[in-house]
Design a protein around this motif. Structure first.
Motif, mmCIF file in Angstrom:
data_model
loop_
_atom_site.group_PDB
_atom_site.id
_atom_site.type_symbol
_atom_site.label_atom_id
_atom_site.label_comp_id
_atom_site.label_asym_id
_atom_site.label_seq_id
_atom_site.Cartn_x
_atom_site.Cartn_y
_atom_site.Cartn_z
ATOM 1 N N ALA A 171 8.506 13.392 -9.189
ATOM 2 C CA ALA A 171 9.379 13.208 -8.028
ATOM 3 C C ALA A 171 8.658 12.450 -6.916
ATOM 4 C CB ALA A 171 9.864 14.564 -7.523
ATOM 5 N N LEU A 172 7.409 12.810 -6.662
ATOM 6 C CA LEU A 172 6.647 12.128 -5.615
ATOM 7 C C LEU A 172 6.399 10.671 -5.979
ATOM 8 C CD1 LEU A 172 4.044 14.886 -4.643
ATOM 9 C CD2 LEU A 172 6.057 14.148 -3.335
ATOM 10 N N HIS A 173 6.156 10.407 -7.254
ATOM 11 C CA HIS A 173 5.984 9.020 -7.683
ATOM 12 C C HIS A 173 7.218 8.192 -7.337
ATOM 13 C CE1 HIS A 173 5.144 5.478 -10.074
ATOM 14 N NE2 HIS A 173 6.288 5.653 -10.706
ATOM 15 N N GLY A 174 8.385 8.741 -7.624
ATOM 16 C CA GLY A 174 9.611 8.023 -7.311
ATOM 17 C C GLY A 174 9.786 7.788 -5.826
ATOM 18 N N ILE A 175 9.369 8.750 -5.028
ATOM 19 C CA ILE A 175 9.520 8.640 -3.569
ATOM 20 C C ILE A 175 8.575 7.594 -2.995
ATOM 21 C CG2 ILE A 175 9.169 9.867 -1.386
ATOM 22 C CD1 ILE A 175 10.050 12.448 -2.950
ATOM 23 N N ILE A 176 7.290 7.702 -3.304
ATOM 24 C CA ILE A 176 6.307 6.848 -2.631
ATOM 25 C C ILE A 176 6.219 5.451 -3.231
ATOM 26 C CG2 ILE A 176 4.993 8.860 -1.892
ATOM 27 C CD1 ILE A 176 2.901 8.262 -3.980
ATOM 28 N N SER A 177 6.861 5.231 -4.381
ATOM 29 C CA SER A 177 6.872 3.890 -4.970
ATOM 30 C C SER A 177 7.793 2.936 -4.216
ATOM 31 C CB SER A 177 7.296 3.956 -6.442
ATOM 32 O OG SER A 177 6.331 4.651 -7.210
ATOM 33 N N ASP A 178 8.651 3.472 -3.394
ATOM 34 C CA ASP A 178 9.528 2.645 -2.557
ATOM 35 C C ASP A 178 8.725 2.230 -1.332
ATOM 36 O OD1 ASP A 178 11.538 1.390 -1.212
ATOM 37 O OD2 ASP A 178 12.747 3.191 -0.860
ATOM 38 N N GLN A 179 8.114 1.056 -1.392
ATOM 39 C CA GLN A 179 7.205 0.634 -0.332
ATOM 40 C C GLN A 179 7.249 -0.873 -0.139
ATOM 41 O OE1 GLN A 179 3.364 1.316 -2.937
ATOM 42 N NE2 GLN A 179 2.832 -0.097 -1.281
ATOM 43 N N THR A 180 6.792 -1.306 1.012
ATOM 44 C CA THR A 180 6.539 -2.715 1.275
ATOM 45 C C THR A 180 5.115 -3.017 0.833
ATOM 46 O OG1 THR A 180 8.047 -2.759 3.155
ATOM 47 C CG2 THR A 180 6.346 -4.468 3.075
ATOM 48 N N LYS A 181 4.933 -4.093 0.084
ATOM 49 C CA LYS A 181 3.607 -4.442 -0.423
ATOM 50 C C LYS A 181 2.990 -5.551 0.417
ATOM 51 C CE LYS A 181 4.848 -3.083 -5.127
ATOM 52 N NZ LYS A 181 5.057 -3.523 -6.534
ATOM 53 N N LEU A 182 1.731 -5.382 0.732
ATOM 54 C CA LEU A 182 0.998 -6.351 1.535
ATOM 55 C C LEU A 182 0.199 -7.294 0.646
ATOM 56 C CD1 LEU A 182 -0.505 -3.988 4.281
ATOM 57 C CD2 LEU A 182 1.738 -5.096 4.256
ATOM 58 N N SER A 183 -0.094 -8.476 1.160
ATOM 59 C CA SER A 183 -1.048 -9.357 0.498
ATOM 60 C C SER A 183 -2.457 -8.906 0.868
ATOM 61 C CB SER A 183 -0.836 -10.806 0.938
ATOM 62 O OG SER A 183 -1.224 -10.968 2.297
ATOM 63 N N TYR A 184 -3.448 -9.385 0.128
ATOM 64 C CA TYR A 184 -4.822 -8.976 0.421
ATOM 65 C C TYR A 184 -5.264 -9.490 1.785
ATOM 66 C CZ TYR A 184 -9.562 -7.442 -0.760
ATOM 67 O OH TYR A 184 -10.774 -6.787 -0.785
ATOM 68 N N SER A 185 -4.812 -10.654 2.184
ATOM 69 C CA SER A 185 -5.169 -11.168 3.512
ATOM 70 C C SER A 185 -4.504 -10.348 4.615
ATOM 71 C CB SER A 185 -4.789 -12.645 3.639
ATOM 72 O OG SER A 185 -3.397 -12.828 3.498
ATOM 73 N N GLU A 186 -3.300 -9.841 4.367
ATOM 74 C CA GLU A 186 -2.618 -9.017 5.366
ATOM 75 C C GLU A 186 -3.307 -7.673 5.577
ATOM 76 O OE1 GLU A 186 2.041 -10.480 5.007
ATOM 77 O OE2 GLU A 186 1.254 -9.046 3.538
ATOM 78 N N VAL A 187 -4.100 -7.248 4.592
ATOM 79 C CA VAL A 187 -4.811 -5.970 4.715
ATOM 80 C C VAL A 187 -5.772 -5.988 5.898
ATOM 81 C CG1 VAL A 187 -6.522 -4.472 3.587
ATOM 82 C CG2 VAL A 187 -4.546 -5.307 2.300
ATOM 83 N N TRP A 188 -6.413 -7.137 6.169
ATOM 84 C CA TRP A 188 -7.325 -7.224 7.315
ATOM 85 C C TRP A 188 -6.635 -6.747 8.591
ATOM 86 C CZ3 TRP A 188 -12.220 -7.504 6.473
ATOM 87 C CH2 TRP A 188 -12.799 -8.373 5.543
ATOM 88 N N ASP A 189 -5.467 -7.316 8.871
ATOM 89 C CA ASP A 189 -4.758 -6.977 10.106
ATOM 90 C C ASP A 189 -4.250 -5.540 10.088
ATOM 91 O OD1 ASP A 189 -5.181 -9.463 11.272
ATOM 92 O OD2 ASP A 189 -3.357 -10.317 10.397
ATOM 93 N N ALA A 190 -3.823 -5.074 8.927
ATOM 94 C CA ALA A 190 -3.339 -3.698 8.837
ATOM 95 C C ALA A 190 -4.450 -2.706 9.172
ATOM 96 C CB ALA A 190 -2.787 -3.423 7.445
ATOM 97 N N LEU A 191 -5.643 -2.913 8.629
ATOM 98 C CA LEU A 191 -6.742 -1.977 8.863
ATOM 99 C C LEU A 191 -7.163 -1.941 10.325
ATOM 100 C CD1 LEU A 191 -9.029 -2.521 5.724
ATOM 101 C CD2 LEU A 191 -7.292 -0.765 6.111
ATOM 102 N N LYS A 192 -6.963 -3.037 11.023
ATOM 103 C CA LYS A 192 -7.304 -3.061 12.450
ATOM 104 C C LYS A 192 -6.386 -2.154 13.267
ATOM 105 C CE LYS A 192 -9.195 -7.749 12.178
ATOM 106 N NZ LYS A 192 -9.043 -9.176 12.572
#
Length: 264
Positions: free
Chosen positions: A55-76
């Motif tokens: 059930a949790l897999h089904g719930i948390i799989s609904d997500q927006t996916k980031l590119s690897y370059s976008e991860v820099w800004d997200a972590l900030k």
């Protein structure tokens, strides 16, 4: 991440410490987590074991996916130092460091895959390779020292990250983030179940898992999860990821009791 203090400055010259929980005794996540039970987590309520995991897999799989370059800004944003909005807090050292001091040079910070990206061979591909629920700012040298090792206790203390220990096949993080690490690993083992074109990630009670889609040692991770419950910094991080970036949550931050229900 229980009551962590973080060093401010360069990796070898800590000049002050700040408390990552200061001013955050009650975050939005703490106040709102229960409210998600009737909405976000409604399909998981009343379930246990494999049924809960599915059930949790089904719930948390609904997500927006980031590119690897976008991860820099997200972590900030996700790992911003609550005492200094110009800095991020590094996972293993606890150092508070300028958001702009990122890259690949010694003493800079980079993007650590807590679930080592070779365990399942997903690299930096959009999906598990860019999921900020397990990507954290980390000192470049410490990231290299940890490498793709599983998690376990023991070894020699890290020169670059006092309080962390390592041997030939495992890494033990500092006490203040042991639970954080465990919950990130449990999240990955539920989120990635063999769909999305990626391997089925699972935890086991081994080390030296190599490139297999496995991460250990689950018995130790469970202990760390119990010893170091979610604190305000970790709860806030979960909320920021949900509100601003991926729009999914780490259920083991919101409901720590679900770990024992799935991995008994």
């Amino acid at each position: 991440m229980a009551g962590a203090s973080v060093a401010v400055g360069g990796s070898q010259a800590a000049v002050a410490t700040v408390d990552t929980t200061a001013g955050r005794a009650e975050t939005a996540a703490t106040a709102q987590a229960g409210a998600y039970d009737d909405t976000y987590y409604q399909d998981a309520e009343g379930k246990s074991g494999q049924e809960l995991k599915d059930a949790l897999h089904g719930i948390i799989s609904d997500q927006t996916k980031l590119s690897y370059s976008e991860v820099w800004d997200a972590l900030k944003v996700t790992d911003e130092d609550p005492a200094n909005a110009s800095n991020v807090v590094l996972l293993y050292t606890g150092r508070s460091q300028s958001k702009s001091d990122n890259g690949g040079d010694a003493d800079q910070w980079n993007r650590e895959h807590v679930w080592a990206k070779s365990h399942g061979d997903f690299g930096t591909a959009t999906g598990p390779g860019t999921d900020v629920h397990h990507l954290r700012p980390t000192d470049v040298t410490v990231n290299s020292d940890r490498g793709n090792k599983d998690f376990d206790e023991g070894g020699t203390e890290s020169d670059e990250a006092p309080g962390n220990f390592t041997d030939s096949d495992s890494w033990e993080p500092r006490d203040e983030v042991k639970g954080d690490v465990a919950r990130m690993i449990f999240y990955m083992a539920v989120r990635y179940e063999g769909g999305d074109g990626f391997a089925d990630l699972e935890v086991n009670d081994e080390v030296s898992n190599g490139s297999a889609p496995l991460m250990g040692r689950v018995s130790v991770l469970r202990e760390w999860h119990e010893q170091d419950p979610p604190d305000a910094f970790e709860e806030n991080r979960n909320q920021v990821i949900f509100d601003q970036f991926q729009h999914n949550r780490n259920p083991f931050i919101d409901h720590p009791e679900w770990v024992a229900s799935i991995w008994s």
